[in-house]
Write a protein that holds these residues in place. Structure first.
Motif, PDB file in Angstrom:
ATOM      1  N   SER A 150      18.970   8.749  -0.130  1.00 56.65           N
ATOM      2  CA  SER A 150      18.817   7.339  -0.520  1.00 56.65           C
ATOM      3  C   SER A 150      17.596   6.723   0.155  1.00 56.65           C
ATOM      4  N   LEU A 151      17.416   7.026   1.439  1.00 50.54           N
ATOM      5  CA  LEU A 151      16.250   6.505   2.164  1.00 50.54           C
ATOM      6  C   LEU A 151      14.955   7.073   1.581  1.00 50.54           C
ATOM      7  N   GLY A 152      15.003   8.354   1.159  1.00 47.92           N
ATOM      8  CA  GLY A 152      13.809   8.935   0.550  1.00 47.92           C
ATOM      9  C   GLY A 152      13.452   8.241  -0.762  1.00 47.92           C
ATOM     10  N   SER A 153      14.505   7.951  -1.552  1.00 50.32           N
ATOM     11  CA  SER A 153      14.248   7.224  -2.812  1.00 50.32           C
ATOM     12  C   SER A 153      13.695   5.837  -2.539  1.00 50.32           C
ATOM     13  N   GLU A 154      14.259   5.184  -1.522  1.00 45.45           N
ATOM     14  CA  GLU A 154      13.763   3.845  -1.168  1.00 45.45           C
ATOM     15  C   GLU A 154      12.329   3.914  -0.686  1.00 45.45           C
ATOM     16  N   LYS A 155      11.994   4.957   0.075  1.00 44.53           N
ATOM     17  CA  LYS A 155      10.626   5.132   0.557  1.00 44.53           C
ATOM     18  C   LYS A 155       9.661   5.318  -0.621  1.00 44.53           C
ATOM     19  N   LEU A 156      10.087   6.146  -1.593  1.00 42.91           N
ATOM     20  CA  LEU A 156       9.236   6.346  -2.771  1.00 42.91           C
ATOM     21  C   LEU A 156       9.039   5.033  -3.539  1.00 42.91           C
ATOM     22  N   GLY A 157      10.126   4.218  -3.608  1.00 42.13           N
ATOM     23  CA  GLY A 157      10.010   2.921  -4.288  1.00 42.13           C
ATOM     24  C   GLY A 157       9.022   2.008  -3.594  1.00 42.13           C
ATOM     25  N   PHE A 158       9.133   1.982  -2.241  1.00 35.85           N
ATOM     26  CA  PHE A 158       8.192   1.149  -1.469  1.00 35.85           C
ATOM     27  C   PHE A 158       6.750   1.644  -1.633  1.00 35.85           C
ATOM     28  N   GLU A 159       6.579   2.968  -1.593  1.00 34.39           N
ATOM     29  CA  GLU A 159       5.221   3.501  -1.762  1.00 34.39           C
ATOM     30  C   GLU A 159       4.672   3.163  -3.155  1.00 34.39           C
ATOM     31  N   GLN A 160       5.529   3.226  -4.181  1.00 34.08           N
ATOM     32  CA  GLN A 160       5.080   2.877  -5.529  1.00 34.08           C
ATOM     33  C   GLN A 160       4.711   1.391  -5.632  1.00 34.08           C
ATOM     34  N   ARG A 161       5.528   0.544  -5.014  1.00 32.52           N
ATOM     35  CA  ARG A 161       5.231  -0.888  -5.033  1.00 32.52           C
ATOM     36  C   ARG A 161       3.941  -1.176  -4.268  1.00 32.52           C
ATOM     37  N   LEU A 162       3.765  -0.450  -3.140  1.00 29.07           N
ATOM     38  CA  LEU A 162       2.540  -0.645  -2.362  1.00 29.07           C
ATOM     39  C   LEU A 162       1.316  -0.212  -3.172  1.00 29.07           C
ATOM     40  N   THR A 163       1.479   0.880  -3.899  1.00 30.09           N
ATOM     41  CA  THR A 163       0.378   1.332  -4.760  1.00 30.09           C
ATOM     42  C   THR A 163       0.067   0.299  -5.853  1.00 30.09           C
ATOM     43  N   ASP A 164       1.168  -0.236  -6.436  1.00 31.52           N
ATOM     44  CA  ASP A 164       0.965  -1.258  -7.460  1.00 31.52           C
ATOM     45  C   ASP A 164       0.249  -2.492  -6.886  1.00 31.52           C
ATOM     46  N   ARG A 165       0.665  -2.890  -5.681  1.00 32.39           N
ATOM     47  CA  ARG A 165       0.020  -4.044  -5.045  1.00 32.39           C
ATOM     48  C   ARG A 165      -1.452  -3.743  -4.746  1.00 32.39           C
ATOM     49  N   ALA A 166      -1.725  -2.532  -4.308  1.00 39.71           N
ATOM     50  CA  ALA A 166      -3.113  -2.172  -4.018  1.00 39.71           C
ATOM     51  C   ALA A 166      -3.956  -2.178  -5.292  1.00 39.71           C
ATOM     52  N   CYS A 167      -3.366  -1.686  -6.389  1.00 36.96           N
ATOM     53  CA  CYS A 167      -4.081  -1.716  -7.666  1.00 36.96           C
ATOM     54  C   CYS A 167      -4.339  -3.167  -8.119  1.00 36.96           C
ATOM     55  N   GLU A 168      -3.299  -3.999  -7.890  1.00 37.51           N
ATOM     56  CA  GLU A 168      -3.451  -5.404  -8.266  1.00 37.51           C
ATOM     57  C   GLU A 168      -4.532  -6.077  -7.435  1.00 37.51           C
ATOM     58  N   VAL A 169      -4.537  -5.746  -6.118  1.00 40.89           N
ATOM     59  CA  VAL A 169      -5.581  -6.309  -5.244  1.00 40.89           C
ATOM     60  C   VAL A 169      -6.951  -5.830  -5.678  1.00 40.89           C
ATOM     61  N   ALA A 170      -7.053  -4.556  -6.037  1.00 38.19           N
ATOM     62  CA  ALA A 170      -8.343  -4.016  -6.495  1.00 38.19           C
ATOM     63  C   ALA A 170      -8.784  -4.693  -7.781  1.00 38.19           C
ATOM     64  N   SER A 171      -7.797  -4.886  -8.666  1.00 41.07           N
ATOM     65  CA  SER A 171      -8.141  -5.568  -9.930  1.00 41.07           C
ATOM     66  C   SER A 171      -8.592  -6.996  -9.693  1.00 41.07           C
ATOM     67  N   LEU A 172      -7.894  -7.691  -8.790  1.00 41.43           N
ATOM     68  CA  LEU A 172      -8.277  -9.064  -8.465  1.00 41.43           C
ATOM     69  C   LEU A 172      -9.639  -9.110  -7.784  1.00 41.43           C
ATOM     70  N   THR A 173      -9.869  -8.090  -6.914  1.00 40.78           N
ATOM     71  CA  THR A 173     -11.187  -8.045  -6.249  1.00 40.78           C
ATOM     72  C   THR A 173     -12.289  -7.824  -7.268  1.00 40.78           C
ATOM     73  N   GLN A 174     -12.000  -6.939  -8.231  1.00 44.81           N
ATOM     74  CA  GLN A 174     -12.992  -6.701  -9.284  1.00 44.81           C
ATOM     75  C   GLN A 174     -13.201  -7.947 -10.124  1.00 44.81           C
ATOM     76  N   GLN A 175     -12.087  -8.620 -10.428  1.00 47.48           N
ATOM     77  CA  GLN A 175     -12.223  -9.870 -11.184  1.00 47.48           C
ATOM     78  C   GLN A 175     -13.010 -10.913 -10.389  1.00 47.48           C
ATOM     79  N   LEU A 176     -12.785 -10.917  -9.050  1.00 54.22           N
ATOM     80  CA  LEU A 176     -13.533 -11.855  -8.203  1.00 54.22           C
ATOM     81  C   LEU A 176     -15.013 -11.534  -8.231  1.00 54.22           C
ATOM     82  N   GLN A 177     -15.295 -10.254  -8.138  1.00 51.37           N
ATOM     83  CA  GLN A 177     -16.714  -9.874  -8.201  1.00 51.37           C
ATOM     84  C   GLN A 177     -17.323 -10.265  -9.554  1.00 51.37           C
TER      85      GLN A 177
END
Length: 345
Positions: A150-177
């Motif tokens: 269960s903890l491993g699944s939760e870790k994978l979920g957090f890593e996926q959300r973190l990846t999504d947030r990083a992609c969103e930040v990158a997209s926003l940074t690109q939009q800012l540029q």
């Protein structure tokens, strides 16, 4: 004195005829053989005289055996009786010793059997407790594996959300540029709009930075949690190894216990076989003792018969001795009368 009608020679001949016929010479039989003549008082001293002169013939006629044979049979009987008593005593001593040894071996077998049953019960209880402990440990490991998954699944979920947030930040940074580039092209005409957009973008950037910071903190927390889970996983693995080792040890102990139990069962079977053999030997001893007792009873019966016949022979010998004394007295009287007769002129 005897009458002239019945003489000593007549009584001696009648007694000899009776003995030859296998009968004991008595006064009545002598009188009957003489044809009913002669009084008993006349025949009695003459018969006693004849009996004293023929003791062996009298014993043979009355006992059916010679006197020497009676004495020999008496000696053989006494020897047989002594041997029989000695054999019975020896057989009883051997039987008592064998019985005592059998009782001691049987008691020892019962003690060993009780000890083996106690050891078997203890080993069975230890085996049950070990199985219960292994079952509890297996359930614990299973629960910990479920929690770890269960903890491993939760870790994978957090890593996926973190990846999504990083992609969103990158997209926003690109939009800012892109917005910055566009703001440079339209700097003059859309200064106010650029300022507004910049402010909005900065606000969104700050918001995103805050979210990114929060996500980083959550990521750090998740990493710390992951480290704890990994440490816990290591501890669980160590516990699992220890449980496996304990299980192997318990299985070895169980194998040894089963081997000891089988050996104890084999020893018990051997003891039962020995006990049956001892019981058979005891039964054979009992049968031999019964045969000895039967033989002794037969010997005792024969001894009683011989003792009875010996008593009769001794009684008759006493009578013969008494008759001999009477004859000696009569002889002394007759000698005295003869001497007086000869002394007469």
């Amino acid at each position: 004195m005897a009458r002239s009608g019945v003489l000593y020679v007549h009584v001696a001949q009648a007694a000899a005829r009776l003995v030859a016929a296998g009968h004991s010479p008595t006064i009545d039989r002598i009188r009957a053989d003489l044809g009913g003549t002669g009084s008993k008082s006349t025949i009695a001293p003459l018969l006693k005289r004849w009996k004293s002169a023929h003791p062996g013939t009298v014993a043979q006629a009355e006992l059916g055996l010679p006197a020497e044979l009676v004495l020999a049979v008496k000696g053989v009987y006494e020897k047989v009786q002594a041997d029989a008593v000695l054999q019975v005593e020896q057989a009883e001593q051997i039987h008592q010793a064998a019985t005592a040894a059998l009782q001691e071996q049987l008691q020892q077998a019962f003690v060993e059997h009780d000890a083996l049953l106690t050891v078997q019960a203890q080993q069975a209880q230890a085996f049950i407790e070990a199985n219960a402990r292994i079952q509890v440990l297996a359930e614990t490991v299973h629960r910990q594996e479920i929690a770890l998954a269960s903890l491993g699944s939760e870790k994978l979920g957090f890593e996926q959300r973190l990846t999504d947030r990083a992609c969103e930040v990158a997209s926003l940074t690109q939009q800012l540029q892109q917005a910055q580039v566009q703001s440079e092209h339209y700097q003059v005409s859309v200064a106010q709009q650029r300022a507004d957009e910049r402010q909005s973008a900065e606000q969104r950037h700050n918001h995103l930075e805050q979210e990114l910071s929060a996500l980083r903190q959550r990521l750090l927390a998740q990493q710390a949690r992951l480290g704890e889970l990994q440490a816990q996983e290591q501890r669980l693995a160590q516990d699992n190894d220890r449980l496996q080792s304990a299980l192997l040890t318990t299985q070895d102990s169980l194998t040894q216990s089963r081997s000891a139990h089988e050996q104890a069962a084999f020893q018990l079977t051997e003891l039962k076989r020995i006990h049956q053999a001892l019981e058979q030997h005891h039964g054979a001893n009992e049968q031999r003792l019964a045969e000895k007792r039967t033989s002794l009873a037969v010997t005792e019966k024969e001894r009683s018969l011989l003792a009875e016949r010996l008593t009769r022979a001794e009684t008759q010998l006493t009578e013969v001795t008494t008759d001999k004394q009477l004859l000696l007295q009569e002889k002394a009287v007759l000698s005295s009368q003869l001497a007086e007769f000869r002394a007469q002129p």
